[in-house]
Design a protein around this motif. Structure first.
Motif, PDB file in Angstrom:
ATOM      1  N   TYR A 355       0.946  -1.110  -0.178  1.00 32.49           N
ATOM      2  CA  TYR A 355       0.196  -0.018   0.185  1.00 32.49           C
ATOM      3  C   TYR A 355       0.825   1.266  -0.048  1.00 32.49           C
ATOM      4  N   GLN A 356       1.996   1.115   0.789  1.00 32.17           N
ATOM      5  CA  GLN A 356       2.678   2.447   1.025  1.00 32.17           C
ATOM      6  C   GLN A 356       3.576   2.923  -0.379  1.00 32.17           C
ATOM      7  N   ASP A 357       3.939   1.728  -0.909  1.00 30.00           N
ATOM      8  CA  ASP A 357       4.236   2.191  -2.214  1.00 30.00           C
ATOM      9  C   ASP A 357       3.593   2.680  -3.187  1.00 30.00           C
ATOM     10  N   PHE A 358       2.283   2.008  -3.253  1.00 28.76           N
ATOM     11  CA  PHE A 358       1.330   2.621  -4.121  1.00 28.76           C
ATOM     12  C   PHE A 358       0.888   4.248  -3.962  1.00 28.76           C
ATOM     13  N   HIS A 359       0.785   4.318  -2.569  1.00 27.23           N
ATOM     14  CA  HIS A 359       0.467   5.800  -2.359  1.00 27.23           C
ATOM     15  C   HIS A 359       1.363   6.741  -2.375  1.00 27.23           C
ATOM     16  N   ASP A 360       2.618   6.295  -2.390  1.00 27.37           N
ATOM     17  CA  ASP A 360       3.853   7.197  -2.670  1.00 27.37           C
ATOM     18  C   ASP A 360       4.081   7.434  -4.106  1.00 27.37           C
ATOM     19  N   LEU A 361       3.842   6.541  -5.047  1.00 25.71           N
ATOM     20  CA  LEU A 361       4.093   6.519  -6.162  1.00 25.71           C
ATOM     21  C   LEU A 361       3.027   6.807  -7.154  1.00 25.71           C
ATOM     22  N   CYS A 362       1.716   6.512  -6.947  1.00 31.46           N
ATOM     23  CA  CYS A 362       0.723   6.732  -7.830  1.00 31.46           C
ATOM     24  C   CYS A 362       0.196   7.793  -8.571  1.00 31.46           C
ATOM     25  N   GLU A 363       0.791   9.006  -7.805  1.00 27.53           N
ATOM     26  CA  GLU A 363       0.571  10.237  -8.522  1.00 27.53           C
ATOM     27  C   GLU A 363      -0.763  10.485  -8.451  1.00 27.53           C
ATOM     28  N   GLY A 364      -1.562  10.084  -7.570  1.00 27.96           N
ATOM     29  CA  GLY A 364      -2.893  10.473  -7.427  1.00 27.96           C
ATOM     30  C   GLY A 364      -3.591   9.749  -8.555  1.00 27.96           C
ATOM     31  N   LYS A 366      -4.822   5.982 -10.856  1.00 28.26           N
ATOM     32  CA  LYS A 366      -4.983   4.530 -10.786  1.00 28.26           C
ATOM     33  C   LYS A 366      -4.150   3.561 -11.384  1.00 28.26           C
ATOM     34  N   SER A 367      -3.442   4.433 -12.290  1.00 25.86           N
ATOM     35  CA  SER A 367      -2.229   3.480 -13.113  1.00 25.86           C
ATOM     36  C   SER A 367      -1.034   2.704 -12.152  1.00 25.86           C
ATOM     37  N   MET A 368      -0.967   1.418 -12.489  1.00 28.84           N
ATOM     38  CA  MET A 368       0.163   0.703 -12.169  1.00 28.84           C
ATOM     39  C   MET A 368       1.492   1.151 -12.549  1.00 28.84           C
ATOM     40  N   GLY A 369       1.315   2.123 -13.422  1.00 34.31           N
ATOM     41  CA  GLY A 369       2.768   2.528 -14.358  1.00 34.31           C
ATOM     42  C   GLY A 369       3.825   3.053 -13.591  1.00 34.31           C
ATOM     43  N   PRO A 370       3.522   4.002 -12.814  1.00 33.70           N
ATOM     44  CA  PRO A 370       4.626   4.542 -12.162  1.00 33.70           C
ATOM     45  C   PRO A 370       5.060   3.621 -10.934  1.00 33.70           C
ATOM     46  N   ILE A 371       4.370   2.721 -10.468  1.00 26.51           N
ATOM     47  CA  ILE A 371       4.758   1.863  -9.526  1.00 26.51           C
ATOM     48  C   ILE A 371       5.722   0.781 -10.384  1.00 26.51           C
ATOM     49  N   LYS A 372       5.229   0.185 -11.191  1.00 28.63           N
ATOM     50  CA  LYS A 372       5.952  -0.880 -11.953  1.00 28.63           C
ATOM     51  C   LYS A 372       7.574  -0.292 -12.397  1.00 28.63           C
ATOM     52  N   ALA A 373       7.515   1.124 -12.908  1.00 26.86           N
ATOM     53  CA  ALA A 373       8.768   1.821 -13.136  1.00 26.86           C
ATOM     54  C   ALA A 373       9.679   1.997 -12.156  1.00 26.86           C
ATOM     55  N   ALA A 374       9.119   2.030 -10.844  1.00 31.26           N
ATOM     56  CA  ALA A 374       9.934   2.100  -9.986  1.00 31.26           C
ATOM     57  C   ALA A 374      10.417   0.855  -9.374  1.00 31.26           C
ATOM     58  N   GLY A 375       9.916  -0.379  -9.819  1.00 33.33           N
ATOM     59  CA  GLY A 375      10.197  -1.700  -9.238  1.00 33.33           C
ATOM     60  C   GLY A 375       9.688  -2.072  -8.147  1.00 33.33           C
ATOM     61  N   LYS A 376       8.365  -1.519  -7.861  1.00 35.46           N
ATOM     62  CA  LYS A 376       7.857  -1.921  -6.603  1.00 35.46           C
ATOM     63  C   LYS A 376       6.628  -2.775  -6.885  1.00 35.46           C
ATOM     64  N   PHE A 377       6.367  -3.206  -8.030  1.00 37.00           N
ATOM     65  CA  PHE A 377       5.380  -4.215  -8.486  1.00 37.00           C
ATOM     66  C   PHE A 377       5.772  -5.515  -8.598  1.00 37.00           C
ATOM     67  N   ARG A 378       5.492  -6.529  -7.895  1.00 38.19           N
ATOM     68  CA  ARG A 378       6.174  -7.795  -7.651  1.00 38.19           C
ATOM     69  C   ARG A 378       5.155  -8.800  -8.281  1.00 38.19           C
ATOM     70  N   GLN A 379       5.816 -10.067  -8.319  1.00 40.32           N
ATOM     71  CA  GLN A 379       5.059 -11.226  -8.811  1.00 40.32           C
ATOM     72  C   GLN A 379       5.455 -12.334  -7.653  1.00 40.32           C
ATOM     73  N   GLU A 380       4.574 -12.776  -6.971  1.00 42.05           N
ATOM     74  CA  GLU A 380       4.829 -13.794  -5.620  1.00 42.05           C
ATOM     75  C   GLU A 380       4.206 -14.840  -5.988  1.00 42.05           C
ATOM     76  N   GLY A 381       4.744 -16.005  -5.408  1.00 46.07           N
ATOM     77  CA  GLY A 381       4.261 -17.508  -5.507  1.00 46.07           C
ATOM     78  C   GLY A 381       3.636 -17.901  -4.418  1.00 46.07           C
ATOM     79  N   LYS A 382       3.545 -19.126  -4.246  1.00 46.07           N
ATOM     80  CA  LYS A 382       2.851 -19.859  -3.225  1.00 46.07           C
ATOM     81  C   LYS A 382       3.391 -19.685  -2.015  1.00 46.07           C
ATOM     82  N   THR A 383       4.567 -19.507  -1.909  1.00 41.06           N
ATOM     83  CA  THR A 383       5.285 -19.383  -0.318  1.00 41.06           C
ATOM     84  C   THR A 383       5.081 -18.044   0.172  1.00 41.06           C
ATOM     85  N   TYR A 384       4.685 -17.150  -0.630  1.00 37.85           N
ATOM     86  CA  TYR A 384       4.480 -15.647  -0.303  1.00 37.85           C
ATOM     87  C   TYR A 384       3.649 -15.415   1.189  1.00 37.85           C
ATOM     88  N   VAL A 385       4.243 -14.707   2.309  1.00 32.68           N
ATOM     89  CA  VAL A 385       3.348 -14.515   3.282  1.00 32.68           C
ATOM     90  C   VAL A 385       2.651 -13.237   3.175  1.00 32.68           C
TER      91      VAL A 385
END
Length: 404
Positions: A355-364, A366-385
């Motif tokens: 959430y905090q990464d989205f809040h700080d990077l979304c620039e107000g 809805k797009s995930m573009g800025p978050i992806k550009a900052a490397g904060k958009f992750r893909q997680e698997g079955k062991t992710y808590v």
């Protein structure tokens, strides 16, 4: 000579007492006329009876109240979807206990069974003098009241323990010698008995993982449940943030296994005043400006939710922003299963942004573009808590139904 068995460091034990569910409940407990039902009304915006006499609440009132969260509000403001679902805390209003309740005094046995049905307790303690509000013991003494409630709950647990041992022994006899009572069972029940006879709640003991798992499976004890102590002050004391009873209450709590953060002073009188002004914004603003003291309702709800070991993640989009409640420590597939069982069975991966990464990077936006550009958009698997506040999109594969 065989190596000695390793001793478990119980101080770092993360295994918890209680049920593993996402619909856990907090119960409002305490003596009669301490403010339980009034608090329940304020928490749930309902109108459960709160008359000034003992045993006004006979059957437990159950409701839910939204968990206040600025993160959820921010996501709703961003997407403005037609459907918005906050997290909820489930609350039960339980009628007052009195001395001797464990032996059936008052309406004790029924009330104690209602406490057994919840997962945590808001222990409401009266810390105000008012001759117009009856006290079941004819005088205001919070320490006596705290001791009364704790003693009654410990006595009830002794009764539960004894019945559990009898049932377990009967099961062993019925098996005709096919299996014996586990040594761990005898050792654990003896340890529990010693604590309860000293009026010490089971939650305050030092327990191994195996002992906790045995207690969760075999014995449904009341004193394993987490507790928050809600100290009901007069409005005068609450506004001046001073009360003659508070130091001794805080000392009692810390001496009985609690932490200073477990004590939340509040005032039903003050909260009722705020509630009555809710439809007059100007008057409410003037009241807050004059008194400069905040409501504690939000803190009570959020801490109650947290003490149950609950958290939530978000799904957010054009159609809906929603909090999905899970237990802390839940893995991604099981978190997906809260939405639908097929999501867990067909889980492929989770696309996650904190959430905090989205809040700080979304620039107000809805797009995930800025978050992806900052490397904060992750893909997680079955062991992710899953972490509280994660914004998640699940990818899954659901097999088509088999042809008949």
């Amino acid at each position: 000579m065989p190596p000695k068995k390793a001793v478990e460091d119980t101080s770092k034990n993360v295994v918890a007492f209680g049920r593993v569910k996402n619909t856990l409940k907090m119960g409002c407990v305490g003596l009669p006329n301490v403010g339980k039902s009034s608090l329940f009304n304020l928490l749930t915006e309902q109108s459960a009876s709160a008359e000034n006499y003992p045993f006004c609440t006979i059957e437990p009132n159950e409701a839910r109240c939204p968990v206040p969260d600025e993160q959820y509000d921010f996501l709703c403001d961003i997407w403005k979807p037609p459907s918005q679902y906050p997290a909820y805390l489930h609350v039960t209003d339980i009628a007052g206990l009195i001395k001797g309740a464990s032996e059936g005094q008052g309406l004790g046995n029924a009330f104690l069974s209602h406490i057994q049905a919840v997962d945590g307790m808001f222990h409401v303690v009266r810390a105000f003098d008012n001759d117009e509000v009856l006290h079941v013991d004819d005088s205001v003494d919070p320490i006596r009241d705290l001791n009364t409630i704790q003693s009654e709950l410990c006595k009830k647990d002794l009764d539960i323990l004894q019945k559990t041992k009898i049932a377990e022994e009967a099961t062993v006899r019925k098996a005709g010698g096919k299996f014996k009572m586990l040594p761990l069972f005898d050792e654990t029940t003896a340890k529990i008995k010693t604590m309860l006879e000293a009026d010490k709640p089971v939650r305050d003991g030092s327990w191994t993982t195996a002992e906790i798992e045995l207690i969760n499976e075999k014995i449904r004890l009341i004193t394993t449940k987490p507790v928050l102590y809600l100290v009901n002050l007069s409005m005068k004391d609450y506004l001046r943030q001073k009360n003659k009873y508070l130091p001794s209450i805080a000392k009692w709590v810390t001496e009985h296994g609690g932490q200073p953060a477990d004590v939340i002073p509040f005032s039903v009188e003050y909260e009722q005043k705020v509630w009555n002004l809710r439809e007059d914004p100007e008057a409410l603003a003037a009241f807050h400006a004059e008194n400069k003291v905040k409501s504690r309702i939000s803190k009570i709800v959020t801490q109650g939710f947290t003490r149950l070991g609950l958290q939530y993640y978000f799904t957010a989009g054009e159609k809906e922003v929603r909090c999905w409640v899970i237990q802390k420590g839940t893995l991604a597939p099981q978190a997906a299963g809260v939405i639908h069982g097929d999501f867990e069975r067909g889980f492929i991966k989770a696309e996650v942004v904190a959430y905090q990464d989205f809040h700080d990077l979304c620039e107000g936006g809805k797009s995930m573009g800025p978050i992806k550009a900052a490397g904060k958009f992750r893909q997680e698997g079955k062991t992710y808590v899953v972490q509280g506040g994660d914004i998640i999109h699940f990818q899954f594969n659901v097999a088509p139904p088999k042809k008949k």
